[in-house]
Enzyme design. Structure first.
Site, PDB file in Angstrom:
ATOM      1  N   ASP A  16       0.864  -1.185   0.000  1.00  0.00           N
ATOM      2  CA  ASP A  16       0.000   0.000   0.000  1.00  0.00           C
ATOM      3  C   ASP A  16       0.899   1.233   0.000  1.00  0.00           C
ATOM      4  O   ASP A  16       2.102   1.141   0.244  1.00  0.00           O
ATOM      5  CB  ASP A  16      -0.884  -0.013   1.254  1.00  0.00           C
ATOM      6  CG  ASP A  16      -1.761   1.221   1.370  1.00  0.00           C
ATOM      7  OD1 ASP A  16      -2.274   1.691   0.342  1.00  0.00           O
ATOM      8  OD2 ASP A  16      -1.936   1.738   2.500  1.00  0.00           O
ATOM      9  N   SER A  17       0.282   2.381  -0.218  1.00  0.00           N
ATOM     10  CA  SER A  17       1.024   3.635  -0.136  1.00  0.00           C
ATOM     11  C   SER A  17       1.498   3.894   1.293  1.00  0.00           C
ATOM     12  O   SER A  17       2.435   4.657   1.504  1.00  0.00           O
ATOM     13  CB  SER A  17       0.117   4.784  -0.565  1.00  0.00           C
ATOM     14  OG  SER A  17      -1.048   4.799   0.230  1.00  0.00           O
ATOM     15  N   CYS A  79      -4.284  -1.038  -2.152  1.00  0.00           N
ATOM     16  CA  CYS A  79      -4.439   0.413  -2.265  1.00  0.00           C
ATOM     17  C   CYS A  79      -5.300   0.679  -3.492  1.00  0.00           C
ATOM     18  O   CYS A  79      -4.970   0.207  -4.594  1.00  0.00           O
ATOM     19  CB  CYS A  79      -3.059   1.048  -2.429  1.00  0.00           C
ATOM     20  SG  CYS A  79      -3.090   2.811  -2.766  1.00  0.00           S
ATOM     21  N   GLU A 159      -6.521   8.730   9.994  1.00  0.00           N
ATOM     22  CA  GLU A 159      -5.171   8.523  10.524  1.00  0.00           C
ATOM     23  C   GLU A 159      -4.936   9.335  11.788  1.00  0.00           C
ATOM     24  O   GLU A 159      -4.208   8.923  12.669  1.00  0.00           O
ATOM     25  CB  GLU A 159      -4.138   8.896   9.469  1.00  0.00           C
ATOM     26  CG  GLU A 159      -3.279   7.709   9.106  1.00  0.00           C
ATOM     27  CD  GLU A 159      -2.542   7.894   7.812  1.00  0.00           C
ATOM     28  OE1 GLU A 159      -1.581   8.660   7.803  1.00  0.00           O
ATOM     29  OE2 GLU A 159      -2.937   7.268   6.815  1.00  0.00           O
ATOM     30  N   CYS A 192     -11.388   3.316  -0.499  1.00  0.00           N
ATOM     31  CA  CYS A 192     -10.061   3.640   0.045  1.00  0.00           C
ATOM     32  C   CYS A 192      -9.836   2.699   1.218  1.00  0.00           C
ATOM     33  O   CYS A 192     -10.769   2.438   1.995  1.00  0.00           O
ATOM     34  CB  CYS A 192     -10.022   5.100   0.498  1.00  0.00           C
ATOM     35  SG  CYS A 192      -8.562   5.529   1.459  1.00  0.00           S
ATOM     36  N   THR A 193      -8.610   2.206   1.336  1.00  0.00           N
ATOM     37  CA  THR A 193      -8.340   1.175   2.351  1.00  0.00           C
ATOM     38  C   THR A 193      -8.449   1.693   3.793  1.00  0.00           C
ATOM     39  O   THR A 193      -8.461   0.901   4.723  1.00  0.00           O
ATOM     40  CB  THR A 193      -6.944   0.565   2.122  1.00  0.00           C
ATOM     41  OG1 THR A 193      -6.005   1.625   1.986  1.00  0.00           O
ATOM     42  CG2 THR A 193      -6.934  -0.295   0.879  1.00  0.00           C
ATOM     43  N   HIS A 194      -8.512   3.009   3.959  1.00  0.00           N
ATOM     44  CA  HIS A 194      -8.691   3.555   5.315  1.00  0.00           C
ATOM     45  C   HIS A 194     -10.149   3.440   5.799  1.00  0.00           C
ATOM     46  O   HIS A 194     -10.406   3.407   6.989  1.00  0.00           O
ATOM     47  CB  HIS A 194      -8.340   5.047   5.333  1.00  0.00           C
ATOM     48  CG  HIS A 194      -6.884   5.349   5.306  1.00  0.00           C
ATOM     49  ND1 HIS A 194      -6.062   4.944   4.298  1.00  0.00           N
ATOM     50  CD2 HIS A 194      -6.100   6.038   6.179  1.00  0.00           C
ATOM     51  CE1 HIS A 194      -4.827   5.384   4.534  1.00  0.00           C
ATOM     52  NE2 HIS A 194      -4.831   6.044   5.677  1.00  0.00           N
TER      53      HIS A 194
END
Ligand code: DGL
Length: 283
Positions: A16-17, A79, A159, A192-194
């Site tokens: 992922d990023s 991602c 985050e 989005c993975t978040h």
């Protein structure tokens, strides 16, 4: 030992990023507890959402080479941004060596299976700009209406840990999800993975009336199926030890892993971009 048995014991590569892709890694660890995961988070370059497609392709190729060096038997692009601009290139470059799975195609298939007619996509600016979800859904499920909404700061908000406050999250959900383009949707893709971290808040916003498409479960099932088809499921019965690498290390990244992986994990600093390439002399 037979070569395929040896390969079956090799790890699953996930990248992922940054550390958001740990939600996908956690989904895989949950579905396949005996499989070892080698995770690479390109924290030196995150967020990918603000990088050019060419830059993201270059980073992704190099990270896949790192995962191949670690003998990964399958690679998962955890991602959406990298999946939207680099999957075809990676599949082409890794052909014959390793299967590359992305986080978008399994979700597109899940939308098709659901039979819904109107779906929203919440994603980063870059993913939204590529139009990848509307494009792939129009091919897989012609007639399904897709409404994409870019949530520029949502990944950063998560985050920063703001999702702990129900009050704050209600305001944030109102801000993003009340966009008229998302009216009357029957399903919402977490692009989005978040975002799986705030799934409950999204569910609350819709009073549970909108189907949420969460790549963490869908992708884990796709990985399982692919490994089963290739007879590469790990025969071990012990719980595996995973390895986590990041291109830039900070203590706060390590602390934030708890948000995305459920438990805090140790991050190994691997400064992939500072390593001097072996230059092939010109002939
Ligand atoms: N992990 C990225 C994604 O799923 C979000 C963060 C970024 O822009 O790098 O799109």
């Amino acid at each position: 030992m037979h070569i395929s048995t040896l390969q079956a014991k090799h790890p699953i590569g996930v990248f992922d990023s940054g550390i958001g892709g740990l939600t996908v890694a956690q989904g895989i660890a949950h579905a396949l507890p005996n499989e070892q995961i080698v995770y690479f988070g390109d924290t030196a370059h995150m967020p990918y959402g603000e990088k050019s497609a060419e830059a993201i392709q270059g980073y992704s190729v190099k990270i896949c080479q790192f995962l191949l060096q670690h003998q990964c038997k399958i690679i998962v692009i955890a991602c959406n941004t990298a999946s939207s601009v680099a999957v075809e290139l990676l599949q082409e470059q890794m052909a014959g060596r390793v299967t590359v799975i992305n986080v978008i195609d399994p979700v597109v298939e899940a939308v098709k299976q659901s039979g819904i007619g109107r779906v929203g996509v919440l994603a980063t600016q870059r993913t939204t700009k590529t139009g990848v979800y509307p494009h792939k859904i129009s091919l897989a499920s012609p007639g399904v209406k897709v409404m994409a909404k870019a949530a520029a700061s949502l990944a950063s908000i998560i985050e920063e840990g703001m999702f702990h406050s129900a009050h704050t999250m209600k305001a944030i959900m109102d801000y993003y999800l009340s966009d008229p383009c998302l009216e009357q949707i029957e399903g919402l893709i977490l692009g989005c993975t978040h975002y799986p971290i705030i799934k409950n808040h999204i569910n609350n916003y819709y009073n549970g009336k909108v189907q949420i498409f969460d790549a963490t479960e869908t992708v884990a099932q796709a990985v399982k199926e692919q490994l089963r088809n290739q007879q590469l499921l790990c025969p071990d019965t012990r719980k595996a030890q995973h390895h986590f690498y990041v291109s830039d290390y900070t203590h706060s990244f390590e602390q934030a892993t708890k948000i995305f992986f459920g438990t805090q994990v140790h991050l190994n600093h691997y400064p992939i971009w500072e390593m001097i390439e072996q230059i092939t002399p010109l002939k």
